[in-house]
Design a protein around this motif. Structure first.
Motif, mmCIF file in Angstrom:
data_model
loop_
_atom_site.group_PDB
_atom_site.id
_atom_site.type_symbol
_atom_site.label_atom_id
_atom_site.label_comp_id
_atom_site.label_asym_id
_atom_site.label_seq_id
_atom_site.Cartn_x
_atom_site.Cartn_y
_atom_site.Cartn_z
ATOM 1 N N UNK A 208 -20.876 -1.963 -16.588
ATOM 2 C CA UNK A 208 -20.929 -3.417 -16.396
ATOM 3 C C UNK A 208 -21.145 -3.826 -14.944
ATOM 4 N N UNK A 209 -21.176 -2.865 -14.016
ATOM 5 C CA UNK A 209 -21.309 -3.209 -12.598
ATOM 6 C C UNK A 209 -20.115 -3.959 -12.068
ATOM 7 N N UNK A 210 -18.961 -3.726 -12.688
ATOM 8 C CA UNK A 210 -17.745 -4.479 -12.376
ATOM 9 C C UNK A 210 -16.659 -3.549 -11.851
ATOM 10 N N UNK A 211 -15.921 -4.029 -10.869
ATOM 11 C CA UNK A 211 -14.753 -3.316 -10.333
ATOM 12 C C UNK A 211 -13.566 -4.270 -10.397
ATOM 13 N N UNK A 212 -12.399 -3.723 -10.723
ATOM 14 C CA UNK A 212 -11.174 -4.513 -10.689
ATOM 15 C C UNK A 212 -10.332 -4.091 -9.491
ATOM 16 N N UNK A 213 -9.894 -5.077 -8.724
ATOM 17 C CA UNK A 213 -9.019 -4.833 -7.575
ATOM 18 C C UNK A 213 -7.605 -5.297 -7.915
ATOM 19 N N UNK A 214 -6.641 -4.502 -7.563
ATOM 20 C CA UNK A 214 -5.240 -4.879 -7.752
ATOM 21 C C UNK A 214 -4.621 -5.143 -6.381
ATOM 22 N N UNK A 215 -4.093 -6.344 -6.210
ATOM 23 C CA UNK A 215 -3.431 -6.707 -4.951
ATOM 24 C C UNK A 215 -1.924 -6.636 -5.168
ATOM 25 N N UNK A 216 -1.298 -5.613 -4.638
ATOM 26 C CA UNK A 216 0.126 -5.439 -4.871
ATOM 27 C C UNK A 216 0.957 -6.539 -4.250
ATOM 28 N N UNK A 217 0.491 -7.081 -3.133
ATOM 29 C CA UNK A 217 1.291 -8.107 -2.457
ATOM 30 C C UNK A 217 0.389 -8.988 -1.628
ATOM 31 N N UNK A 218 0.492 -10.304 -1.827
ATOM 32 C CA UNK A 218 -0.251 -11.262 -1.030
ATOM 33 C C UNK A 218 0.736 -12.291 -0.487
ATOM 34 N N UNK A 219 0.192 -13.260 0.231
ATOM 35 C CA UNK A 219 1.048 -14.306 0.801
ATOM 36 C C UNK A 219 1.665 -15.162 -0.289
ATOM 37 N N UNK A 220 1.002 -15.264 -1.442
ATOM 38 C CA UNK A 220 1.466 -16.160 -2.497
ATOM 39 C C UNK A 220 1.897 -15.423 -3.761
ATOM 40 N N UNK A 221 1.789 -14.099 -3.788
ATOM 41 C CA UNK A 221 2.210 -13.336 -4.959
ATOM 42 C C UNK A 221 2.974 -12.106 -4.498
ATOM 43 N N UNK A 222 3.787 -11.563 -5.399
ATOM 44 C CA UNK A 222 4.566 -10.366 -5.083
ATOM 45 C C UNK A 222 4.193 -9.212 -5.977
ATOM 46 N N UNK A 223 4.925 -8.109 -5.816
ATOM 47 C CA UNK A 223 4.609 -6.912 -6.583
ATOM 48 C C UNK A 223 4.829 -7.120 -8.071
ATOM 49 N N UNK A 224 5.713 -8.040 -8.430
ATOM 50 C CA UNK A 224 5.997 -8.254 -9.838
ATOM 51 C C UNK A 224 4.877 -8.943 -10.591
ATOM 52 N N UNK A 225 4.000 -9.659 -9.870
ATOM 53 C CA UNK A 225 2.880 -10.341 -10.529
ATOM 54 C C UNK A 225 1.578 -10.052 -9.788
ATOM 55 N N UNK A 226 1.360 -8.768 -9.471
ATOM 56 C CA UNK A 226 0.172 -8.357 -8.720
ATOM 57 C C UNK A 226 -1.094 -8.769 -9.469
ATOM 58 N N UNK A 227 -1.936 -9.602 -8.867
ATOM 59 C CA UNK A 227 -3.142 -10.064 -9.560
ATOM 60 C C UNK A 227 -4.230 -8.986 -9.592
ATOM 61 N N UNK A 228 -5.100 -9.073 -10.605
ATOM 62 C CA UNK A 228 -6.283 -8.228 -10.705
ATOM 63 C C UNK A 228 -7.489 -9.127 -10.503
ATOM 64 N N UNK A 229 -8.319 -8.771 -9.543
ATOM 65 C CA UNK A 229 -9.464 -9.594 -9.192
ATOM 66 C C UNK A 229 -10.762 -8.822 -9.429
ATOM 67 N N UNK A 230 -11.786 -9.488 -9.965
ATOM 68 C CA UNK A 230 -13.056 -8.811 -10.216
ATOM 69 C C UNK A 230 -13.932 -8.761 -8.967
ATOM 70 N N UNK A 231 -14.701 -7.711 -8.877
ATOM 71 C CA UNK A 231 -15.680 -7.555 -7.802
ATOM 72 C C UNK A 231 -16.984 -7.134 -8.466
ATOM 73 N N UNK A 232 -18.060 -7.897 -8.208
ATOM 74 C CA UNK A 232 -19.328 -7.640 -8.878
ATOM 75 C C UNK A 232 -20.475 -7.646 -7.871
ATOM 76 N N UNK A 233 -21.651 -7.304 -8.364
ATOM 77 C CA UNK A 233 -22.877 -7.431 -7.585
ATOM 78 C C UNK A 233 -22.889 -6.582 -6.322
ATOM 79 N N UNK A 234 -23.472 -7.137 -5.236
ATOM 80 C CA UNK A 234 -23.599 -6.376 -3.987
ATOM 81 C C UNK A 234 -22.263 -5.883 -3.441
#
Length: 346
Positions: A208-234
């Motif tokens: 699918x040309x798709x990658x999923x990124x998992x962010x374990x910790x951001x400024x607005x989220x913690x390890x308990x709700x680590x978001x998964x973000x898509x990465x596509x194209x170039x």
């Protein structure tokens, strides 16, 4: 510097150690660094002004004096406030005699209050007189909002930066970092350098040309709700190219590259994206201060607005909690395209 937790007289040594460990594990690394920096500043300020270490709980007079000393321009002043400021400058804890930004003062006060909560003590900043002084100081120090980056790194600017990335390992890495930071929602620099290979799901890429990124910790989220973000194209292709070229099998995703173009087996420094961006701006013929890493975040939202993407869709990737904050980028674009700005014609 240890966090100012409940003193040993209230807890056993084992309980105090366990509580300290809990705070460290349950608090984002950036917050811990800010707390320790603020504690060092506050302790040095009180020593300079009163000649005494911090007290727990602190006296309301000390809290009020702290606000007063940071609510005026001391450039032409004389007296204890000026003397304390010069002492802090000499220690490398303060930059200038001008007052700090209201957000800086608010953060230090918030840290001081947090230190009292850690010790289960009342904060002196809850006193009515101190609260009123803080409100007046915030208004007195109010200044126009300045963006974190002089300019947003929009698609046009990013294209110029990527054109400076050659086929060396350094160029391949920089292309992957810049495109990932932009295309995954405008990631903060610590989020980019903090990624591990284990946070990258490459399984959908071949089909699918798709990658999923998992962010374990951001400024607005913690390890308990680590978001998964898509990465596509170039951006997805650039990341796969880097992983294959660097022959990564685990550990940090982005690593230093030596002068001999060899990938080193350690993580990039948290500030690496700033250095890389300045280098690429210069190679692209732009001033090194044209933008900061936050320009990639601002650029993502600005480009989303220019392309007509719904605000909610952009926020789903940028992970902004506040629609008001994210809307500012859209508002800047929308007002420039307002037909009322063309009443005089071309």
């Amino acid at each position: 510097m240890p966090l100012p937790l409940i003193p040993g007289s209230a807890l056993s040594a084992d309980d105090e150690a366990a509580l300290a460990d809990l705070y460290r594990r349950g608090t984002p690394a950036n917050t811990l660094r800010a707390w320790e920096s603020d504690l060092a500043y506050i302790a040095a300020w009180k020593q300079a002004v009163f000649g005494r270490p911090l007290a727990w709980p602190e006296d309301e007079t000390v809290a009020l004096r702290f606000i007063l000393h940071h609510a005026e321009d001391l450039t032409e002043a004389t007296g204890p406030a000026r003397d304390a400021a010069e002492a802090l400058i000499a220690q490398g804890l303060r930059r200038a005699l001008t007052p700090p930004a209201p957000s800086t003062l608010d953060r230090r006060i918030a840290s001081w209050r947090a230190f009292h909560r850690m010790r289960n003590l009342p904060s002196p900043f809850a006193a009515p007189l101190v609260q009123q002084a803080r409100q007046k100081a915030r208004k007195a120090l109010a200044r126009p909002r300045t963006p974190k980056s002089p300019r947003p790194v929009t698609r046009e600017v990013l294209t110029a930066l990527l054109a400076s990335c050659d086929d060396s390992r350094r160029g391949i890495r920089d292309r992957a970092m810049l495109t990932l930071a932009f295309a995954s929602g405008g990631r903060r620099r610590s989020e980019v350098t903090g990624l591990d290979l284990a946070d990258v799901d490459l399984r959908p890429f071949k089909t699918r040309g798709l990658i999923w990124l998992r962010l374990l910790e951001t400024k607005t989220t913690g390890k308990g709700d680590a978001p998964r973000l898509p990465l596509k194209g170039p951006a997805a292709r650039a990341l796969v190219h880097w992983i294959e070229t660097a022959e990564l099998s685990g550990g940090p995703l982005f690593r230093p590259v030596s002068r001999s173009d060899r990938v080193l087996n350690r993580r990039l420094a948290p500030d690496a994206l700033r250095v890389i961006l300045r280098h690429r701006l210069a190679l692209a013929g732009l001033p090194e201060d044209f933008a900061t890493p936050h320009g990639l975040r601002a650029g993502f939202l600005t480009q989303a607005a220019l392309d007509g993407a719904p605000l909610a869709a952009a926020m789903a990737l940028s992970l902004h909690r506040s629609a008001i904050q994210a809307q500012r980028y859209y508002a800047d674009v929308e007002i420039s395209a307002n037909p009322a700005t063309d009443l005089l014609g071309e």
